[in-house]
Structures are given as structure tokens and as C-alpha cells.
Design an enzyme around this catalytic site. Sequence first.
Site, PDB file in Angstrom:
ATOM      1  N   HIS A  52       0.850  -1.184   0.000  1.00  0.00           N
ATOM      2  CA  HIS A  52       0.000   0.000   0.000  1.00  0.00           C
ATOM      3  C   HIS A  52       0.892   1.243   0.000  1.00  0.00           C
ATOM      4  O   HIS A  52       2.112   1.145   0.166  1.00  0.00           O
ATOM      5  CB  HIS A  52      -0.942   0.006   1.206  1.00  0.00           C
ATOM      6  CG  HIS A  52      -0.261   0.051   2.540  1.00  0.00           C
ATOM      7  ND1 HIS A  52      -0.186  -1.032   3.382  1.00  0.00           N
ATOM      8  CD2 HIS A  52       0.396   1.052   3.165  1.00  0.00           C
ATOM      9  CE1 HIS A  52       0.472  -0.695   4.465  1.00  0.00           C
ATOM     10  NE2 HIS A  52       0.855   0.567   4.362  1.00  0.00           N
TER      11      HIS A  52
HETATM   12  P1  TYD Z   1      -1.813  -2.554   7.480  1.00  0.00           P
HETATM   13  O1  TYD Z   1      -1.293  -1.171   7.621  1.00  0.00           O
HETATM   14  O2  TYD Z   1      -2.450  -2.928   6.172  1.00  0.00           O
HETATM   15  O3  TYD Z   1      -0.658  -3.580   7.833  1.00  0.00           O
HETATM   16  P2  TYD Z   1       0.536  -4.167   6.962  1.00  0.00           P
HETATM   17  O4  TYD Z   1       0.868  -3.209   5.878  1.00  0.00           O
HETATM   18  O5  TYD Z   1       1.614  -4.266   7.955  1.00  0.00           O
HETATM   19  O6  TYD Z   1       0.159  -5.499   6.455  1.00  0.00           O
HETATM   20  O7  TYD Z   1      -2.811  -2.829   8.666  1.00  0.00           O
HETATM   21  C1  TYD Z   1      -3.317  -4.134   8.921  1.00  0.00           C
HETATM   22  C2  TYD Z   1      -4.641  -3.982   9.628  1.00  0.00           C
HETATM   23  O8  TYD Z   1      -4.457  -3.343  10.893  1.00  0.00           O
HETATM   24  C3  TYD Z   1      -5.653  -3.146   8.856  1.00  0.00           C
HETATM   25  O9  TYD Z   1      -6.930  -3.741   9.009  1.00  0.00           O
HETATM   26  C4  TYD Z   1      -5.644  -1.819   9.564  1.00  0.00           C
HETATM   27  C5  TYD Z   1      -5.232  -2.152  10.978  1.00  0.00           C
HETATM   28  N1  TYD Z   1      -4.423  -1.105  11.635  1.00  0.00           N
HETATM   29  C6  TYD Z   1      -4.936  -0.386  12.696  1.00  0.00           C
HETATM   30  O10 TYD Z   1      -6.083  -0.595  13.128  1.00  0.00           O
HETATM   31  N2  TYD Z   1      -4.163   0.579  13.288  1.00  0.00           N
HETATM   32  C7  TYD Z   1      -2.906   0.849  12.850  1.00  0.00           C
HETATM   33  O11 TYD Z   1      -2.212   1.738  13.420  1.00  0.00           O
HETATM   34  C8  TYD Z   1      -2.382   0.113  11.727  1.00  0.00           C
HETATM   35  C9  TYD Z   1      -1.010   0.371  11.204  1.00  0.00           C
HETATM   36  C10 TYD Z   1      -3.177  -0.864  11.162  1.00  0.00           C
END
Ligand code: TYD
Length: 137
Positions: A52
Site C-alpha cells: 500500500h
Molecule cells: P496494514 O497497515 O495494512 O498492515 P501491513 O501493511 O503491515 O500489512 O494494517 C493491517 C490492519 O491493521 C488493517 O486492518 C488496519 C489495521 N491497523 C490499525 O487498526 N491501526 C494501525 O495503526 C495500523 C497500522 C493498522
Amino acid sequence: MPYSVDDCKLLKLPKEAESNLTCLNDRSILPFGVKRIYYLYGIIEKQDRGAHAHKELFQLILAASGSFKIELDDGKSKKELFLNKPSQGLLIVPGIWRNLTDFSFGSVALVLASEYYTEDDYIRNYDEFLKYRQDNV
Ligand code: TYD
């Protein structure tokens, strides 16, 4: 002017030589104020993270334990870095697509972020990201 992958810098973080301790409390080290800290852990073999971009968020990512790779992409240029030292952090500026791959067993990715969590700041579709970059030149 939009940021490029060249604005994503590997920062050498201060390290207390005697005690293996890194402290980030100085604005001259971290070019943004920290509103949120989170960490990725328990990552299973071959699991990738990221995929992302963020519109406004600045982040510092570091390998608090173990190692992983980060691929950065600004829509035109790409670069890949390997993080394996808690005393080294990667600054990721807004508008950069990132993939985190090749996590070593038991690794922990620590993230310091400039803003609170909001899904509105994410671009999770690569084609949308390319369009966003074209529209924001
Ligand atoms: P995401 O940022 O997509 O994680 P990664 O890139 O590490 O795989 O986040 C994963 C999930 O966690 C998504 O449903 C959003 C949630 N999330 C939060 O609730 N708070 C946060 O601070 C972060 C970073 C993610």
C-alpha cells in the site's frame, strides 16, 4: 512537489555503545513528530506485508529484531533496502508504495508514524496508486 523514492532515506540512529540502547527523542534525528507507534511481529514464513501507499503519512521503519526487505516505488522509480539493525531506520515519505518481504524468523518491524491511524490515508490498489501519482505531479 511529490516525493520520490530518493527522499526515503536510511537514517543512522544514535546508539549507546556500552548498553546497546537507541533513543529517538530528538527532532534532528526524526524529521517528524510521532503520534503513533506500532509493530509487526509473529510474521509467518513467506508472508509479505505492506502493499500500500500513504497519502500524508511519514514513517520510520526499523528492524527491532531480525531482518526484512523493503521495496519502495514512487510510480517511476523503485529501490530495495534491507533492514537488519535496530540502530538503523528507514524514513518513508508520503506517496510511496511499499512491500515488506523476506522477514527472518521472529523478526519485529517497529514503525513510528507521524499521524494517527486512518484508513482514508491508505491507497491499497496499485493501479489507483499509479493514477494518484499521475494526478499529483
Ligand atoms: P496494514 O497497515 O495494512 O498492515 P501491513 O501493511 O503491515 O500489512 O494494517 C493491517 C490492519 O491493521 C488493517 O486492518 C488496519 C489495521 N491497523 C490499525 O487498526 N491501526 C494501525 O495503526 C495500523 C497500522 C493498522
